[in-house]
Write an enzyme that holds these catalytic residues in place. Structure first.
Site, mmCIF file in Angstrom:
data_model
loop_
_atom_site.group_PDB
_atom_site.id
_atom_site.type_symbol
_atom_site.label_atom_id
_atom_site.label_comp_id
_atom_site.label_asym_id
_atom_site.label_seq_id
_atom_site.Cartn_x
_atom_site.Cartn_y
_atom_site.Cartn_z
ATOM 1 N N GLY A 26 0.853 -1.187 0.000
ATOM 2 C CA GLY A 26 0.000 0.000 0.000
ATOM 3 C C GLY A 26 0.887 1.234 0.000
ATOM 4 C CE1 TYR A 27 -1.835 6.491 -1.308
ATOM 5 C CE2 TYR A 27 -3.130 4.725 -0.338
ATOM 6 C CZ TYR A 27 -3.019 5.779 -1.216
ATOM 7 O OH TYR A 27 -4.073 6.119 -2.016
ATOM 8 C CD GLU A 52 -12.323 12.161 0.490
ATOM 9 O OE1 GLU A 52 -11.872 11.011 0.495
ATOM 10 O OE2 GLU A 52 -11.651 13.162 0.175
ATOM 11 C CB ALA A 67 -2.423 8.091 2.065
HETATM 12 C C1 LIG Z 1 -12.134 5.403 1.609
HETATM 13 C C2 LIG Z 1 -10.857 5.941 2.214
HETATM 14 C C3 LIG Z 1 -10.453 7.239 1.896
HETATM 15 C C4 LIG Z 1 -9.256 7.746 2.426
HETATM 16 N N1 LIG Z 1 -8.863 9.010 2.077
HETATM 17 C C5 LIG Z 1 -7.671 9.483 2.530
HETATM 18 C C6 LIG Z 1 -7.181 10.748 2.102
HETATM 19 O O1 LIG Z 1 -7.846 11.459 1.339
HETATM 20 N N2 LIG Z 1 -5.950 11.144 2.542
HETATM 21 C C7 LIG Z 1 -5.177 10.358 3.359
HETATM 22 O O2 LIG Z 1 -4.052 10.772 3.707
HETATM 23 N N3 LIG Z 1 -5.617 9.158 3.799
HETATM 24 C C8 LIG Z 1 -6.831 8.683 3.392
HETATM 25 N N4 LIG Z 1 -7.275 7.443 3.795
HETATM 26 C C9 LIG Z 1 -6.424 6.640 4.710
HETATM 27 C C10 LIG Z 1 -5.311 5.940 3.924
HETATM 28 O O3 LIG Z 1 -5.859 5.269 2.802
HETATM 29 C C11 LIG Z 1 -4.579 4.932 4.813
HETATM 30 O O4 LIG Z 1 -4.152 5.587 5.980
HETATM 31 C C12 LIG Z 1 -3.377 4.345 4.048
HETATM 32 O O5 LIG Z 1 -3.850 3.551 2.979
HETATM 33 C C13 LIG Z 1 -2.480 3.523 4.962
HETATM 34 O O6 LIG Z 1 -1.408 3.033 4.226
HETATM 35 P P1 LIG Z 1 -0.760 1.629 4.599
HETATM 36 O O7 LIG Z 1 0.444 1.485 3.755
HETATM 37 O O8 LIG Z 1 -0.635 1.492 6.067
HETATM 38 O O9 LIG Z 1 -1.867 0.529 4.188
HETATM 39 P P2 LIG Z 1 -2.639 0.310 2.839
HETATM 40 O O10 LIG Z 1 -2.466 1.408 1.893
HETATM 41 O O11 LIG Z 1 -4.021 -0.076 3.246
HETATM 42 O O12 LIG Z 1 -1.906 -0.976 2.225
HETATM 43 C C14 LIG Z 1 -1.924 -2.233 2.818
HETATM 44 C C15 LIG Z 1 -1.591 -3.275 1.764
HETATM 45 O O13 LIG Z 1 -1.421 -4.539 2.390
HETATM 46 C C16 LIG Z 1 -2.145 -5.536 1.670
HETATM 47 N N5 LIG Z 1 -2.529 -6.567 2.611
HETATM 48 C C17 LIG Z 1 -3.335 -6.450 3.676
HETATM 49 N N6 LIG Z 1 -3.442 -7.618 4.331
HETATM 50 C C18 LIG Z 1 -2.659 -8.482 3.657
HETATM 51 C C19 LIG Z 1 -2.324 -9.849 3.856
HETATM 52 N N7 LIG Z 1 -2.813 -10.558 4.873
HETATM 53 N N8 LIG Z 1 -1.493 -10.440 2.991
HETATM 54 C C20 LIG Z 1 -0.961 -9.746 1.932
HETATM 55 N N9 LIG Z 1 -1.240 -8.447 1.711
HETATM 56 C C21 LIG Z 1 -2.075 -7.823 2.560
HETATM 57 C C22 LIG Z 1 -3.335 -4.770 1.082
HETATM 58 O O14 LIG Z 1 -3.873 -5.465 -0.044
HETATM 59 C C23 LIG Z 1 -2.686 -3.441 0.709
HETATM 60 O O15 LIG Z 1 -2.127 -3.487 -0.570
HETATM 61 C C24 LIG Z 1 -8.464 6.926 3.299
HETATM 62 C C25 LIG Z 1 -8.897 5.635 3.634
HETATM 63 C C26 LIG Z 1 -10.078 5.136 3.091
HETATM 64 C C27 LIG Z 1 -10.512 3.733 3.460
#
Ligand SMILES: Cc1cc2nc3c(=O)[nH]c(=O)nc-3n(C[C@H](O)[C@H](O)[C@H](O)COP(=O)(O)OP(=O)(O)OC[C@H]3O[C@@H](n4cnc5c(N)ncnc54)[C@H](O)[C@@H]3O)c2cc1C
Length: 397
Positions: A13-14, A170, A313
């Site tokens: 993810g991010y 949103e 993100a």
């Molecule tokens: C609808 C929505 C709108 C949002 N809008 C904003 C915004 O405008 N601005 C902002 O800053 N934040 C926003 N957020 C929050 C932001 O999306 C999250 O904080 C961010 O995605 C976190 O990044 P991350 O890398 O921790 O996890 P993620 O980006 O969620 O990535 C996690 C990754 O791990 C993978 N994964 C999970 N479990 C497993 C597993 N068991 N095995 C293998 N792979 C796995 C997933 O498929 C994914 O690819 C929003 C969230 C949502 C739900």
């Protein structure tokens, strides 16, 4: 036996993508083996998902193949589900094998938090992944089609969105934009459709500037959204929601956006967590595990006033960069860098041509804020994929 350290990144993810890209840039040839594990072979833009969920944008604008973002000569991509993190013997159990690591980066993202509200996890849908979004989009359209088959089922035209934080607002804005088009397509009187946004907190968009909140509510009310603020959902049932006030809203569509928690695999690994988030040290390491880094929604960090940073993100990306630098520093026996969050501002979209933003110490509304949102999105595409990705996935108009 190889003495090259093995780095395993869980989640693309991010946080995970930024870590992987930074590692491939900083590491020298044969300095480490890097493996990136993700359950899909694509990276998705969670911050866009409210649009395909409502049907106002295509799924393809919200995802990109991971192989376009990383150099697979430098990073092994493993498409699999992580099932267990075994800290004791430094292994990660996947659905189809195991991986051992010397350095582990956990970036598995969050999960919906239902706060124990009965029925939510059974009957409500969540905006969490490309798959969940596809389901919501199809489900909404299906309700219109089914209503035409039995017009006594007015619950099919009631749409409940639980939670009026960032993602709830949103999504509800996009849904309100889509409803007139669906009404036209399915010959439904728009006056029969109700879109409810229900929030237990005393305000929508908690944390936003009150003037901007007021503006957002005004825009959304004009689009037809009915707010129920300071009103908790007591129960979600197969036929709708029951509110703390005792009111029941019959609805065939409940979308829950009211809470997020860390990934349960992180808890199961034995870390001490608060709602699935691990309080990491200033170098992003898990307590007691010098070679385990936790970033993004799985991590918990506090601002100088002692309040937790909300999971965004923005923070996940910044952590990804510093995490990669720290893993490289650790491998080279150099000093690690402290993570300091640099808040760039916040933008919430309110549907077509509307948004609110606070950035550069100023407040923005309407068209200007909507352009800022586009700039933020384009900038992200530029960061992870350069101009080709901007041209392929960018939303300019
Ligand atoms: C609808 C929505 C709108 C949002 N809008 C904003 C915004 O405008 N601005 C902002 O800053 N934040 C926003 N957020 C929050 C932001 O999306 C999250 O904080 C961010 O995605 C976190 O990044 P991350 O890398 O921790 O996890 P993620 O980006 O969620 O990535 C996690 C990754 O791990 C993978 N994964 C999970 N479990 C497993 C597993 N068991 N095995 C293998 N792979 C796995 C997933 O498929 C994914 O690819 C929003 C969230 C949502 C739900």
């Amino acid at each position: 036996m190889s003495t090259i350290p093995k780095i395993v990144i869980l989640g693309a993810g991010y946080g995970g993508i930024l870590t992987a890209q930074r590692l491939q840039k900083e590491l020298n040839y044969n300095e480490a083996d890097v493996t990136l594990v993700n359950r899909h072979d694509y990276h998705y833009f969670t911050t866009h998902l409210h649009m395909p969920a409502a049907g106002t944008d295509s799924i393809d604008h919200s995802r990109v193949s991971i192989s376009r973002l990383i150099d697979e000569f430098k990073i092994d991509l493993v498409k699999s589900n992580v099932q267990e993190i075994r800290l004791s013997d430094k292994k990660v159990v996947l659905q189809d094998g195991t991986l051992s690591y010397d350095y582990l980066i956990i970036a598995l993202g969050g999960e919906p938090e239902s706060f124990g509200i009965p029925g939510l996890s059974d009957y409500a849908m969540t905006i969490r992944s490309i798959n969940s979004v596809r389901m919501i989009r199809q489900h909404i359209e299906y309700q219109f089609a089914m209503f035409k088959a039995d017009e006594s089922r007015t619950d099919r035209l009631n749409f409940v969105v639980g939670g009026a934080g960032f993602s709830g607002v949103e999504f509800v804005a996009e849904l309100a934009d889509r409803i007139p088009k669906l009404c036209k397509e399915y010959d439904v009187d728009p006056n029969m459709v109700n879109v409810y946004n229900i929030e237990a907190a005393p305000t929508v968009l908690p944390g936003f500037d009150p003037d901007l909140v007021e503006y957002a509510m005004e825009v959304l009310r004009k689009k037809g959204v009915q707010f129920k603020i300071g009103t908790a959902i007591k129960e979600c049932t197969p036929s709708g929601v029951v509110l703390a006030t005792g009111e029941e809203i019959k609805s065939a569509t409940v979308v829950w956006t009211g809470g997020i928690r860390g990934n349960r695999l992180v808890e199961a690994a034995g870390f001490e967590t608060a709602r699935g988030r691990v309080k990491v040290d200033e170098y992003l390491r898990a307590p007691g595990h010098e070679r385990v880094f936790i970033i993004g929604d799985n991590s918990l960090m506090f601002n100088p006033e002692g309040r937790p940073y909300p999971p965004t993100a923005q923070i996940a990306m910044q952590q990804g960069v510093v995490c990669a630098q720290n893993v490289v520093a650790a491998i080279r026996g150099k000093e690690l860098k402290k993570f300091i969050f640099s808040h760039k501002g916040t933008v919430a979209s309110l549907g077509k041509g509307e948004a609110i933003a606070s950035a550069f110490g100023k407040k923005y509304t309407g068209w200007v804020a909507a352009q800022l949102k586009k700039v933020v999105d384009l900038r992200y595409l530029l960061t992870i994929g350069g101009i080709p990705l901007v041209l392929r996935k960018g939303r300019f108009f």
